[in-house]
Design a protein around this motif. Structure first.
Motif, PDB file in Angstrom:
ATOM      1  N   ALA A  30       0.922  -1.231   0.021  1.00 54.34           N
ATOM      2  CA  ALA A  30      -0.052   0.117  -0.148  1.00 54.34           C
ATOM      3  C   ALA A  30       0.826   1.282   0.089  1.00 54.34           C
ATOM      4  CB  ALA A  30      -1.087  -0.198   1.355  1.00 54.34           C
ATOM      5  N   LEU A  31       1.982   1.335   0.717  1.00 54.37           N
ATOM      6  CA  LEU A  31       2.747   2.428   0.822  1.00 54.37           C
ATOM      7  C   LEU A  31       3.608   3.045  -0.756  1.00 54.37           C
ATOM      8  CD1 LEU A  31       3.447   4.102   3.071  1.00 54.37           C
ATOM      9  CD2 LEU A  31       6.063   3.079   3.258  1.00 54.37           C
ATOM     10  N   ALA A  32       4.159   1.748  -1.208  1.00 52.93           N
ATOM     11  CA  ALA A  32       4.456   1.960  -2.295  1.00 52.93           C
ATOM     12  C   ALA A  32       3.624   2.323  -3.685  1.00 52.93           C
ATOM     13  CB  ALA A  32       5.352   0.774  -2.814  1.00 52.93           C
ATOM     14  N   ARG A  33       2.386   2.276  -3.226  1.00 52.49           N
ATOM     15  CA  ARG A  33       1.005   2.031  -4.199  1.00 52.49           C
ATOM     16  C   ARG A  33       0.983   3.432  -3.951  1.00 52.49           C
ATOM     17  NH1 ARG A  33      -0.673   2.244  -9.414  1.00 52.49           N
ATOM     18  NH2 ARG A  33      -3.674   2.189  -9.474  1.00 52.49           N
ATOM     19  N   ALA A  34       0.731   4.130  -3.100  1.00 48.63           N
ATOM     20  CA  ALA A  34       0.393   5.154  -3.021  1.00 48.63           C
ATOM     21  C   ALA A  34       1.415   6.157  -3.468  1.00 48.63           C
ATOM     22  CB  ALA A  34      -0.069   5.679  -0.707  1.00 48.63           C
ATOM     23  N   VAL A  35       2.103   5.902  -3.043  1.00 48.20           N
ATOM     24  CA  VAL A  35       3.731   6.985  -3.679  1.00 48.20           C
ATOM     25  C   VAL A  35       3.792   7.000  -5.281  1.00 48.20           C
ATOM     26  CG1 VAL A  35       6.162   7.439  -4.065  1.00 48.20           C
ATOM     27  CG2 VAL A  35       5.137   6.898  -1.653  1.00 48.20           C
ATOM     28  N   GLU A  36       3.507   6.197  -5.740  1.00 46.81           N
ATOM     29  CA  GLU A  36       3.724   5.588  -7.083  1.00 46.81           C
ATOM     30  C   GLU A  36       2.389   5.918  -7.433  1.00 46.81           C
ATOM     31  OE1 GLU A  36       1.806   2.020  -8.276  1.00 46.81           O
ATOM     32  OE2 GLU A  36       3.403   2.150 -10.319  1.00 46.81           O
ATOM     33  N   LEU A  37       1.759   6.301  -7.122  1.00 42.44           N
ATOM     34  CA  LEU A  37       0.458   7.142  -7.781  1.00 42.44           C
ATOM     35  C   LEU A  37       0.187   8.738  -7.489  1.00 42.44           C
ATOM     36  CD1 LEU A  37      -3.105   6.304  -8.608  1.00 42.44           C
ATOM     37  CD2 LEU A  37      -3.698   6.163  -6.619  1.00 42.44           C
ATOM     38  N   LEU A  38       0.725   8.868  -6.280  1.00 39.82           N
ATOM     39  CA  LEU A  38       0.913  10.301  -6.176  1.00 39.82           C
ATOM     40  C   LEU A  38       1.511  11.221  -6.712  1.00 39.82           C
ATOM     41  CD1 LEU A  38       0.928  12.361  -4.240  1.00 39.82           C
ATOM     42  CD2 LEU A  38       2.391  11.915  -2.908  1.00 39.82           C
ATOM     43  N   ARG A  39       3.110  10.213  -7.585  1.00 38.79           N
ATOM     44  CA  ARG A  39       3.463  10.534  -8.311  1.00 38.79           C
ATOM     45  C   ARG A  39       3.392  10.928  -9.798  1.00 38.79           C
ATOM     46  NH1 ARG A  39       9.021  10.576  -7.879  1.00 38.79           N
ATOM     47  NH2 ARG A  39       9.461   9.898  -9.780  1.00 38.79           N
ATOM     48  N   GLU A  40       2.368   9.789  -9.916  1.00 36.35           N
ATOM     49  CA  GLU A  40       1.471   9.544 -11.279  1.00 36.35           C
ATOM     50  C   GLU A  40       0.918  11.373 -11.248  1.00 36.35           C
ATOM     51  OE1 GLU A  40      -0.675   6.136 -11.618  1.00 36.35           O
ATOM     52  OE2 GLU A  40      -2.084   7.461 -13.494  1.00 36.35           O
ATOM     53  N   ILE A  41       0.169  11.422 -10.742  1.00 36.30           N
ATOM     54  CA  ILE A  41      -0.764  12.162 -10.630  1.00 36.30           C
ATOM     55  C   ILE A  41       0.272  13.900 -10.084  1.00 36.30           C
ATOM     56  CG2 ILE A  41      -3.129  10.917 -10.243  1.00 36.30           C
ATOM     57  CD1 ILE A  41      -3.454  11.973  -7.794  1.00 36.30           C
ATOM     58  N   CYS A  42       1.128  13.846  -9.570  1.00 33.98           N
ATOM     59  CA  CYS A  42       1.566  15.093  -8.993  1.00 33.98           C
ATOM     60  C   CYS A  42       3.482  14.846  -9.102  1.00 33.98           C
ATOM     61  CB  CYS A  42       1.176  15.564  -7.368  1.00 33.98           C
ATOM     62  SG  CYS A  42       2.426  16.422  -6.928  1.00 33.98           S
ATOM     63  N   PRO A  43       3.220  14.782 -10.516  1.00 33.42           N
ATOM     64  CA  PRO A  43       4.777  14.479 -11.065  1.00 33.42           C
ATOM     65  C   PRO A  43       5.982  14.710 -10.023  1.00 33.42           C
ATOM     66  CG  PRO A  43       3.997  14.522 -12.394  1.00 33.42           C
ATOM     67  CD  PRO A  43       2.300  15.457 -11.490  1.00 33.42           C
ATOM     68  N   THR A  44       5.939  15.980  -9.696  1.00 34.93           N
ATOM     69  CA  THR A  44       7.191  16.975  -8.975  1.00 34.93           C
ATOM     70  C   THR A  44       7.226  15.644  -7.760  1.00 34.93           C
ATOM     71  OG1 THR A  44       5.495  17.965  -8.247  1.00 34.93           O
ATOM     72  CG2 THR A  44       6.613  19.185  -9.935  1.00 34.93           C
ATOM     73  N   ALA A  45       6.585  15.582  -6.826  1.00 32.29           N
ATOM     74  CA  ALA A  45       6.433  14.438  -5.576  1.00 32.29           C
ATOM     75  C   ALA A  45       7.407  13.786  -5.448  1.00 32.29           C
ATOM     76  CB  ALA A  45       5.101  14.074  -5.156  1.00 32.29           C
ATOM     77  N   ASN A  46       8.687  13.806  -4.085  1.00 33.29           N
ATOM     78  CA  ASN A  46       9.567  12.494  -4.354  1.00 33.29           C
ATOM     79  C   ASN A  46       9.595  12.018  -3.200  1.00 33.29           C
ATOM     80  OD1 ASN A  46      10.978  15.678  -4.220  1.00 33.29           O
ATOM     81  ND2 ASN A  46      12.582  14.591  -3.513  1.00 33.29           N
ATOM     82  N   VAL A  47       9.922  10.672  -2.868  1.00 33.44           N
ATOM     83  CA  VAL A  47      10.318  10.510  -1.574  1.00 33.44           C
ATOM     84  C   VAL A  47      11.429  11.478  -0.824  1.00 33.44           C
ATOM     85  CG1 VAL A  47      11.256   8.906  -0.376  1.00 33.44           C
ATOM     86  CG2 VAL A  47       9.273   8.223  -1.893  1.00 33.44           C
TER      87      VAL A  47
END
Lengths: 342, 812
Positions: B387-404
């Motif tokens: 779930a954690l990985a999926r959340a980050v992946e999805l967030l980056r998909e809709i908000c590409p600037t985001a990074n860990v």
């Protein structure tokens, strides 16, 4: 003389036609055949006849007598019948008229009627009728049925609790009788327990906080789910006719494993689909399953040795389906206009 | 629970020819009831995207226009009244066969080809309201819906153009208490794949890589309450509304879209079943986030996302930032640390909490959430990393600037070995009454994700993590898996065999049953079922002390909070209700009453007992004009008892309840045992209660009656000599009881077989305080016809008793 006799006969036959009263007929007969009657009067003259002639006249006289008697008998029969008919006429009762003053009839509550019908079926199959308290301990109502205090399954049933008695509830189902029956009667066990149950939910045409269930349980060595299906089919066929089928679908009840809900062919449309069964052809009328091993243990039964099934019919639902009652609240309303219909 | 078909088919490829209702019945037949299937496109049938080619004036109507519209299959002529219709516009065209609501009002109407003021019109260009959509912001009162920059070609089904072509399955989620793994799309896809024998796509998500910038640490005080806690920080987040597809999908599943970060957490929960939370990193420490999971201090407060402030108990589990609470674990996040528009750095939480703890807290606070509903059912801790990985992946998909921006933190209690169950093929078949092959069993379990290893006579079955939390742990659980996938319809019914033994009889049930029939058949009474609950107003009106009554802690409405101690009060209510409709009310009921002061059955715990709950039989009678309904209820009570073999008498006594008429109340007595009462309702109370006529009532304790010995009927020869009857009338004190007179008189002579009272008279000719009674003496001898002289002797003896013992005065 022969002529006289013949005339006598004709005269009687003529007169008898006109008399309809049985007593007048009697008088008429006496007038002809009596000791001082017309026939005897003629016969008195017979002594003056020759022997041969006498025999002939005697024979004729007998014939005349018999004819008169026969005719009398016939007329008398007719007259009596007519008189009876006349009497029946003026004593006639209008059989369609209601009894005055009206006499009411008593009625058993529809739930009682359906319950008794099921009790009779089950006792005929060797089931005992068991009973249990309605104000039940939380322990029997939930814990022993594999629903510990923190179990989310408690949310499935809205419960009435009791002020000042934290360990008590109004029983939410008849299932606690399972445990009580196992503890009390041991195994093998065949029992049904009809009874009143309570759920804390607001009432509307389809919901009542008070309703009736019929619980059942069979425990012995080697009892299988196929047996459960067999018994429940018998019940369904008893209720709705021999072509009725039972369909089971998985459903979670904490006290059985596997657990199913049971549907039967809709009795109204015979499975074609109608308003009653919401076009599915099936009516959901019971829940059932193989008794959970922890429930058997709570009942003091060794699950390694014994198995069993349990089922619960919505008695209230059966009643509503049977009579087409559209508002569940009538059942507990005490309204005479409702109760008199059953 | 709402399931989206689009979403499901992301993970499972449905075989050709499988319809939506096939899917629904497969799920219903083998897993859980599908209550409804909603085809979103249904309402948009025959409604397409149209391109307006030209707009011409209508020759016969000023406000109407004649348009040529490309609807894909052809260019159709449509008459339109929309003020804003222009050539080149993409509009909604309802074709013949479509159902629309004219001007957004009234019933749905099916369109047909028509002629409007002499111009042919094959369809309708629609306003939003006409096809059930909300008005678009630019749409004026007389406008049609302008699809604007829609890039779908003319002729595209509107449902598709709008993204409203999903099919929604409504699942009866209450029955999923034991299947938390199904409270999400991937879980249900896994189930559907098993049911339909189709492959399930592996849930793949790229592994997370640690980042830099934020130092994130997690401390879990009690790993029992929080078996796993994962977190990661993400920076350069731009909080904004989610894209349309995401909003639409959440919306289809009944979840309101909020902003991209929150929507991602909800999306992941609906997809994987793992509840998640996002904190604003800058509000919980910024560069150094130290999360601590601990129990609340008593009275500690937190304002949550629902803007309510909750005061917590010591057993509530909290997520804190080291100092202050920031969330109630598994239930709801705090409002102070919520993600808002200006948030740029966040911390995602993906954790696992002890079900009982979440449930207790949520119950205590009366605060239920999608999250608590899942945690309390025990979910798979293996979901946390996915779930954690999926959340980050999805967030980056809709908000590409985001990074860990931090390490990936995983605090985990010791991992238990996956449990196994030994399964004997024979035992499964014995339990089901079937003959399912080992091969089929193995196939079923394998399809469901169990790991099956052959063993002698059966298998060793390893339970997959998503089923191991609570759901599957014993042999019987596997029996159910096999039964439901094999199909209950394929199990052939059998009748069990038992030795022929008559069932055990229940005496009280038997008596009650007979009593009911007698009352209905002999007394024309109606059986009523009434509530076990009674209102204090009713009781107080009857002069009852409500303190003795057991009280519901949570009555439905406040009107009936007490448990009945007698069936009579509610019966009197029924009389009151019915007297308006009929002249005669004759009712009875057989039910339990609830007595706190009497011990009932065992509670099963310790040596405690339930309150006593005797089964009572009660009846009421009232008839317009009937001044002594006492007799009818007396007859009911005694007749019932006599018919069940119990000889009872009435004994006068002072009424123990205020409602009882002190001159017309009696105990029903069998030997020395009081089994019930017969009484009339006292005048003043009766009228205050609203009863129009006098009412008589009886109540018998059937449990007590069932314990009494039955009088065995024994035959007596029918006398061969005639009896002699003599009548006598006498005046005695009104207070004298007939029972007393009867027993004395009956003993006057052995020839006296019966003393029958046939008249009682008070009034004219009889002094005040006196009554005249007339009795018939029935005399008989077994061996002879009595002579007149003998009868005279008996009469003289009776007279003697009456005069000497009772001061009776003979009447002529």
């Amino acid at each position: 003389m022969k002529e006289q006799l013949r005339q006598l006969k004709e005269e009687f036959l003529c007169l008898v036609e006109k008399v309809t009263d049985p007593e007048a007929l009697e008088t008429l007969k006496t007038e002809f055949l009596g000791r001082k009657g017309k026939l005897n009067a003629i016969m008195k003259e017979m002594a003056s006849l020759a022997v041969d002639e006498r025999r002939l006249v005697g024979k004729l006289a007998n014939e005349v007598k018999e004819a008169i008697e026969a005719s009398y008998g016939e007329a008398r029969g007719k007259a009596e019948k007519a008189k009876k008919a006349e009497k029946a006429g003026w004593e006639r009762i209008d059989v369609t008229q209601p009894i005055i003053p009206e006499r009411g009839t008593g009625h058993l509550h529809p739930v009682t009627q359906v319950q008794e019908e099921l009790e009779d079926l089950f006792t005929s199959m060797g089931f005992m009728i068991a009973d249990g308290p309605e104000l039940e301990s939380d322990y029997f109502n939930f814990t022993t049925l594999n629903i510990p205090p923190t179990h989310p399954a408690r949310d499935m049933q809205d419960t009435f609790y009791i002020e000042g008695y934290p360990g008590l509830v109004m029983r939410t189902h008849t299932s606690p009788v399972q445990i009580r029956a196992m503890r009390k009667w041991g195994v093998p066990l065949r029992m049904v327990a009809p009874g009143r149950c309570f759920r804390n939910e607001s009432t509307d045409p389809r919901h009542e906080h008070t309703f009736h269930q019929l619980e059942g349980m069979v425990i012995d060595k080697g009892i299988s789910l196929a047996h459960m299906k067999g018994v429940l089919e018998r019940v369904a066929q008893h209720l709705y006719g021999k072509d009725t089928k039972v369909r089971m679908r998985p459903k979670f009840y904490p006290f059985v494993e596997p657990g199913v809900n049971g549907e039967v062919t809709c009795f109204l449309c015979k499975g074609e689909g109608c308003r009653l069964c919401k076009k599915t052809g099936w009516l959901e009328i019971f829940g059932a399953g193989m008794v959970h091993p922890s429930v058997l243990r709570e009942g003091g039964v060794d699950p390694k040795e014994y198995s069993g099934f349990a089922f619960g019919f919505g008695l209230t639902r059966l009643v509503m389906l049977k009579y087409g009652i559209d508002d569940i609240r009538h059942l507990e309303s005490g309204d005479i206009r409702f109760l008199k219909q059953f | 629970m709402l399931l989206s078909k689009h979403w499901l088919t992301q993970f499972v490829k449905l075989p050709r020819g499988v319809s939506d209702s096939d899917i629904a019945s497969a799920i219903t037949n083998s897993t859980v009831e599908v209550e409804r299937v909603v085809d979103q496109a249904k309402v948009f049938e025959n409604i397409v995207v149209g391109l307006v080619k030209s707009v011409g004036a209508h020759p016969n109507a000023d406000r109407l226009k004649v348009c040529q519209v490309d609807v894909g299959s052809c260019v159709a002529q449509v008459v339109c009244g929309g003020a804003n219709v222009v050539a080149g516009m993409k509009a909604v065209v309802a074709l013949p066969g479509a159902k629309v609501r004219w001007h957004g009002e009234g019933e749905l109407v099916e369109l047909t080809d028509t002629v409007i003021r002499g111009q042919k019109s094959s369809g309708m260009i629609c306003a939003s309201a006409e096809i059930g959509l909300p008005k678009s912001p630019t749409e004026g009162e007389h406008d049609i819906l302008d699809l604007g920059a829609d890039d779908h070609p003319a002729g595209t089904q509107l449902s598709k153009a709008l993204g409203r072509d999903d099919v929604i399955f409504e699942i009866e989620h209450k029955s999923l208490t034991n299947r938390p793994d199904l409270l999400c799309h991937y879980g249900m896809a896994r189930e559907v794949a098993a049911l339909l024998r189709v492959p399930l796509a592996k849930y793949s998500v790229p592994a997370l890589r640690a980042g830099k910038g934020i130092s994130l640490s997690v401390e879990v005080e009690d790993p029992k309450l929080c078996p796993r806690y994962m977190a990661v920080a993400v920076e350069n987040v731009k909080v904004a509304p989610s894209p349309e597809w995401l909003r639409e999908r959440l919306n289809a599943c009944g979840v309101r879209a909020i902003n991209n970060v929150v929507d991602v957490t909800n999306y992941v929960m609906l997809e994987l079943g793992q509840p998640m939370h996002a904190f604003d990193a800058d509000k919980i420490g910024g560069d150094g986030v130290k999360i601590k999971v601990r129990n609340a201090k008593r009275g500690e407060k937190l304002e949550c996302l629902d803007e309510q402030t909750y005061s917590l108990d010591a057993d509530a589990l909290l997520i804190t930032d080291g100092k202050h609470p920031i969330a109630i674990a598994g239930v709801m996040g705090g409002s102070r640390t919520a993600v808002e528009e200006k948030t740029t750095r966040i911390v995602f939480e993906s954790a696992n909490f002890l079900p009982i703890s979440v449930r207790k807290t949520s119950q205590k606070l009366s605060l239920r959430s999608e999250s608590s509903a899942r945690f309390e059912k025990a979910i798979d801790p293996e979901l946390c990393p996915l779930a954690l990985a999926r959340a980050v992946e999805l967030l980056r998909e809709i908000c590409p600037t985001a990074n860990v921006a931090s390490a990936i933190v995983d605090k985990r209690a010791r991992v238990a070995k996956p449990p196994t169950i030994q399964l004997s093929v024979q035992r499964v078949n014995d339990r089901l009454g079937t003959n399912i092959s080992a091969k089929e069993m193995k196939d079923i379990l394998t399809r469901l994700g169990f790991i099956v290893t052959a063993r002698k006579g059966g298998f060793q079955v390893r339970i997959p993590s998503w089923r191991a939390t609570k759901d599957v742990s014993i042999f019987e659980d596997l029996v159910e898996e096999i039964a439901r996938l094999h199909g209950y319809d394929h199990i052939v019914s059998q009748m069990p065999s038992f030795p022929i033994t008559p069932p055990r009889q229940s005496r009280v049930r038997d008596l009650v049953r007979r009593a009911r029939h007698i009352l209905a058949a002999t007394f024309n009474a109606l059986e009523v079922y009434q509530y076990a609950f009674v209102s204090p107003q009713t009781l107080e009106a009857l002069g009852e002390d409500t303190k003795k009554y057991i009280r519901l802690a949570n009555p439905l409405a406040d009107d009936r909070p007490l448990l009945v101690r007698s069936l009579i009060p509610n019966l009197l209510e029924s009389v009151r209700r019915n007297q308006r409709v009929v002249d005669e009310v004759s009712l009875f009921e057989c039910e339990r009453v609830f007595l706190a002061d009497v011990s009932g059955e065992e509670t099963g715990e310790g040596k405690e007992f339930l309150p006593g709950q005797p089964l009572m039989l009660a009846g009421v009678f009232s008839r317009k004009g009937c001044e002594e309904p006492f007799w009818e209820v007396k007859a009911m009570a005694l007749c019932v008892l006599e018919n069940i073999g119990i000889k009872a008498v009435l004994r006068a006594r002072g009424g123990s309840s205020t409602w009882q008429h002190q001159g017309r109340v009696a105990e029903v007595v069998v030997g020395d045992v009081v089994v019930g009462i017969v009484a009339e309702v006292e005048h003043a109370i009766s009228s205050a209660f609203g009863l129009d006529n006098r009412v008589g009532a009886f109540e018998i304790n059937m449990d007590v009656v069932a314990g009494l010995p039955v009088v065995q009927t024994s035959y007596k020869p029918i006398a061969s000599h005639p009896c002699v009857e003599r009548d006598m009338a006498f005046i005695v004190d009104d207070s004298l009881e007939f029972a007393h007179i009867h027993s004395s008189v009956s003993g006057a002579s052995e020839l006296l077989r019966e003393v029958r009272l046939f008249d009682v008279y008070r009034g004219n000719g009889v002094d005040e305080g006196k009554k005249s009674m007339a009795i018939r003496l029935v005399m008989q001898a077994d061996d002879r016809t009595l002579e007149s002289r003998e009868a005279d002797d008996v009469v003289a003896k009776v007279r003697d008793v009456l005069e000497k013992k009772f001061g009776g005065m003979m009447r002529a």
